[in-house]
Design an enzyme around this catalytic site. Sequence first.
Site: not given
Ligand SMILES: *Cc1c(COP(=O)(O)O)cnc(C)c1O
Length: 396
Positions: A61, A113, A185, A210
Amino acid sequence: MRYHTIMKRIEQGGSRSIETMLIHGGNQIDERTGAVNVPIYQTSTYMQNGLGRNRGFEYSRTGNPTRKVLEDLIAELEGGVAGFAFASGMAAITTVLSLFRSGDRILISRNVYGGTYRVLDKVFSSFGIRYSILDSEDPESLERSIGDDVKAILLESPANPLMSVTDIRAFSEVAHRHGVKVIVDNTFMTPYLQRPLELGADIVVHSGTKYLGGHSDLVAGLAIVNDAETAERMAFLQNATGGILQPFDSFLLIRGIKTLSVRMDRHVQNAEAIARYLQSSEDVSRIHYPGIESDPGYAVNSRQAKNGGAMISFELTENHNLNRFFESLELVSLAESLGGVESLVCHPSSMTHASIPEDIRKAVGISERLIRLSPGIESVDDIIADLDNAMKRSRT
Ligand SMILES: *Cc1c(COP(=O)(O)O)cnc(C)c1O
C-alpha cells in the site's frame, strides 16, 4: 523520499523529448535481470534486513516497485516533482481533495467531470469542504469569486462534454496572486498534448482509464504535484487512505503510455477529419471541438496545447430520432468512457452527466441532443461512413 530521485533525473535528462520519455521514463529496466520491461511485483510485503532496515519497500500500500516506475514516469511526463497512482481517476481526485480541510472552498469549472462534481457535492460537503461553480472561460470572474475561504480551483481544459477551453496560465496567475492552488484534470489532453504544470498549475490529475491506458481494459488514476511539501502530504494520504493502483494494472498503464504518442497522433488526425465532416453535414446543428478555427476556444487552446485533442461533441438537428441514431451505429459503440483505440459515442445528458441536476445541465448547455464522440484509431473513412449512415437512418 522518492521525489529527490526524480528531481535528479529531471536535472540530468530534462532535455529528452516527450516521445522518448513515454518509452524510457521512470527507469523501466530491471536492474537485476536486464529485462527491458519492469516486472509485475505481485507482492504485498517485503523481507526486511533487520529492525528499521528495509530495501526501499515495506508494504505494497505504501509502495510497490511496479507502481513506483509508473509514478516516476508520469511525474517526468508532466514535469512534476512526484507522481501517485490510484485505483481510479476518482480515487486520485478524492485523494487530492483530501489535501483540504473543513471550511475550505474549492472553485470548479462549469463543465467539470460529473464524478468530480458528485464527490464534492455528495461526499466532501458532509466534511465541510464546499465548492462553487466558476465561469471558467473568463479569468476576470475568478478575481471576483475568490473569498478568504477559497483554497483551490479545479479546472479541465477542454472540459467535458462541450470541450470548453480554459486559459490555464491566466487562471493560474490570478489564483496565485491570492495564494490559491490550481488543480488541472488533464485526462482529455494527456502530457503529450498539454502540460499544465508548465502553464502554472500546481497539481495535475488524470483518469488513466482513458488515453493513457488507451485500450479500454483498465481503470486507473494518477496525480502529479510540483512541490516537495505537497508530495510529502500526497504520499501520506495515499498510504493513509489506501486507494492505490495494483501491480498488474500499473504494468498495463506503463504499457499503454509507451504508445501514447503514435496513438494520440492518430486519434487527433481522425478527430480533425471527423470534425470537418460534421461541420459540412446538414444533419448537424452544432459542433464543439477546439481544434477547428471557428470554435470559441481555438485561440486559447492553440496557445496552451499542441492541438485540439481528439474529443468532439455535436448536436443533431431537430429532425433526428436520437435513439435511432445510436441504434443504427454499427462500428462505433455506445458506451461510457473515452480515449481507447476503438471509437465510442455517448449521450452526456443521460449517461456521463446524469449525476448533474437537470437545471444545472440546462444552464451549462448540455442539451438532450448533445452527442459526445471519442474517435478511435480505426480507419477514419469507416468511422465517418458509420456516422453518416446512422444520421441518415435517424432522420424523421
Ligand atoms: C473518466 C474521467 C474521470 C474519472 O476517472 P475514472 O478512472 O473513471 O475514475 C475524471 N476526469 C475526467 C475528465 C474523466 O474523463
